[in-house]
Design a protein around this motif. Structure first.
Motif, short mmCIF file in Angstrom:
data_model
loop_
_atom_site.label_atom_id
_atom_site.label_comp_id
_atom_site.label_asym_id
_atom_site.label_seq_id
_atom_site.Cartn_x
_atom_site.Cartn_y
_atom_site.Cartn_z
N LEU A 23 30.56 -56.95 64.53
CA LEU A 23 31.77 -56.85 65.71
C LEU A 23 31.88 -58.38 66.24
O LEU A 23 30.96 -59.20 66.18
CB LEU A 23 31.06 -55.94 66.82
CG LEU A 23 31.64 -55.67 68.21
CD1 LEU A 23 33.23 -54.80 68.00
CD2 LEU A 23 30.78 -55.23 69.03
N ALA A 24 33.13 -58.32 66.51
CA ALA A 24 33.47 -59.64 67.22
C ALA A 24 34.49 -59.55 67.95
O ALA A 24 35.22 -58.49 68.18
CB ALA A 24 34.04 -60.57 66.33
N GLN A 25 34.70 -60.45 69.06
CA GLN A 25 35.57 -60.36 70.34
C GLN A 25 36.83 -61.08 69.40
O GLN A 25 36.97 -61.87 68.72
CB GLN A 25 35.26 -61.27 71.50
CG GLN A 25 34.08 -60.45 72.12
CD GLN A 25 33.83 -60.92 73.68
OE1 GLN A 25 34.07 -62.12 73.89
NE2 GLN A 25 33.05 -60.19 74.53
N SER A 26 38.04 -60.77 70.35
CA SER A 26 39.23 -61.30 70.03
C SER A 26 39.17 -62.83 70.26
O SER A 26 38.64 -63.13 71.15
CB SER A 26 40.45 -60.80 70.77
OG SER A 26 41.57 -61.30 70.34
N GLN A 75 30.93 -52.71 47.88
CA GLN A 75 30.80 -51.51 48.77
C GLN A 75 31.64 -51.33 49.92
O GLN A 75 32.08 -50.51 50.46
CB GLN A 75 29.33 -51.10 49.09
CG GLN A 75 28.75 -51.80 50.08
CD GLN A 75 28.32 -53.31 49.71
OE1 GLN A 75 28.46 -53.68 48.58
NE2 GLN A 75 27.52 -53.87 50.72
N GLY A 76 32.16 -52.68 50.50
CA GLY A 76 32.68 -52.94 51.57
C GLY A 76 31.77 -53.18 52.88
O GLY A 76 30.67 -52.81 52.89
N THR A 77 32.61 -53.98 53.95
CA THR A 77 31.92 -54.25 55.00
C THR A 77 32.68 -54.23 56.30
O THR A 77 33.95 -54.82 56.21
CB THR A 77 30.90 -55.71 54.75
OG1 THR A 77 30.36 -56.00 56.18
CG2 THR A 77 31.95 -56.68 54.53
N LEU A 78 32.12 -53.54 57.42
CA LEU A 78 33.19 -53.15 58.41
C LEU A 78 33.25 -54.29 59.19
O LEU A 78 32.28 -54.91 59.56
CB LEU A 78 32.58 -52.04 59.13
CG LEU A 78 33.75 -51.67 60.36
CD1 LEU A 78 34.93 -51.24 60.07
CD2 LEU A 78 32.67 -50.45 61.03
N VAL A 79 34.39 -54.67 59.74
CA VAL A 79 34.97 -55.75 60.57
C VAL A 79 35.42 -55.21 61.77
O VAL A 79 36.59 -54.54 61.42
CB VAL A 79 35.62 -57.06 59.99
CG1 VAL A 79 36.05 -57.79 61.13
CG2 VAL A 79 34.86 -57.59 58.76
N THR A 80 35.03 -55.43 62.88
CA THR A 80 35.54 -54.79 64.23
C THR A 80 35.84 -55.88 65.15
O THR A 80 34.79 -56.52 65.65
CB THR A 80 34.91 -53.68 64.53
OG1 THR A 80 34.51 -52.73 63.85
CG2 THR A 80 35.46 -53.05 65.83
N VAL A 81 37.03 -55.89 65.61
CA VAL A 81 37.36 -57.01 66.33
C VAL A 81 37.92 -56.19 67.69
O VAL A 81 38.83 -55.44 67.83
CB VAL A 81 38.68 -57.87 65.95
CG1 VAL A 81 38.85 -59.17 66.96
CG2 VAL A 81 38.04 -58.43 64.44
N SER A 82 37.34 -56.41 68.94
CA SER A 82 37.62 -55.81 70.08
C SER A 82 38.44 -56.80 70.76
O SER A 82 38.44 -58.03 70.84
CB SER A 82 36.41 -55.54 70.81
OG SER A 82 35.61 -56.91 71.15
N SER A 83 39.35 -56.22 71.54
CA SER A 83 40.27 -56.89 72.39
C SER A 83 39.76 -57.42 73.83
O SER A 83 38.71 -56.90 74.17
CB SER A 83 41.56 -56.24 72.69
OG SER A 83 41.50 -54.94 73.32
#
Length: 121
Positions: free
Chosen positions: A11-14, A113-121
């Motif tokens: 998880l990362a911030q915008s 296998q893939g790794t999830l990246v989520t960017v929050s606003s």
């Protein structure tokens, strides 16, 4: 058998940064290119960045100037440095290897296998 192991998602911030890593192991004779693709929910998998054996890079227009692909040949590892992240970068990121197998000398195409990246606003 060739395996790709990815790491570094999360998880990362915008506006923030993340660095993805992909290590290849197994019976690899040569690597033509390694790259990163991503798939967002409800969308098709798309190219993010690719780095060829000769050092040629190709980036999706949407990530140019923000993402950088690099490699460590001694470790058969490719990296994706992602800066200035945006919410639309949220996706599962997949590593890809295009090469030649050691024993058979046949063409290889391997996916991580893939790794999830989520960017929050």
């Amino acid at each position: 058998q060739v395996q790709l192991v990815e790491s570094g998602g999360g998880l990362a911030q915008s506006g923030g940064s993340l660095r993805l890593s992909c290590a290849a192991s197994g019976s690899i004779f040569s690597i033509n290119a390694m790259g990163w693709y991503r798939q967002a929910p409800g969308k098709q998998r798309e190219l993010v960045a690719v780095l060829t054996r000769r050092g040629v890079t190709n980036y999706a227009d949407s990530v140019k100037g923000r993402f950088t692909i690099s490699r460590d040949n001694t470790k058969n590892t490719v990296y994706l440095q992602m800066n200035s992240l945006k919410p639309e970068d949220t996706a599962v990121y997949y590593c890809n290897l295009d090469g030649v197998a050691s024993m058979s000398r046949e063409h290889l195409e391997v996916w991580g296998q893939g790794t999830l990246v989520t960017v929050s606003s």
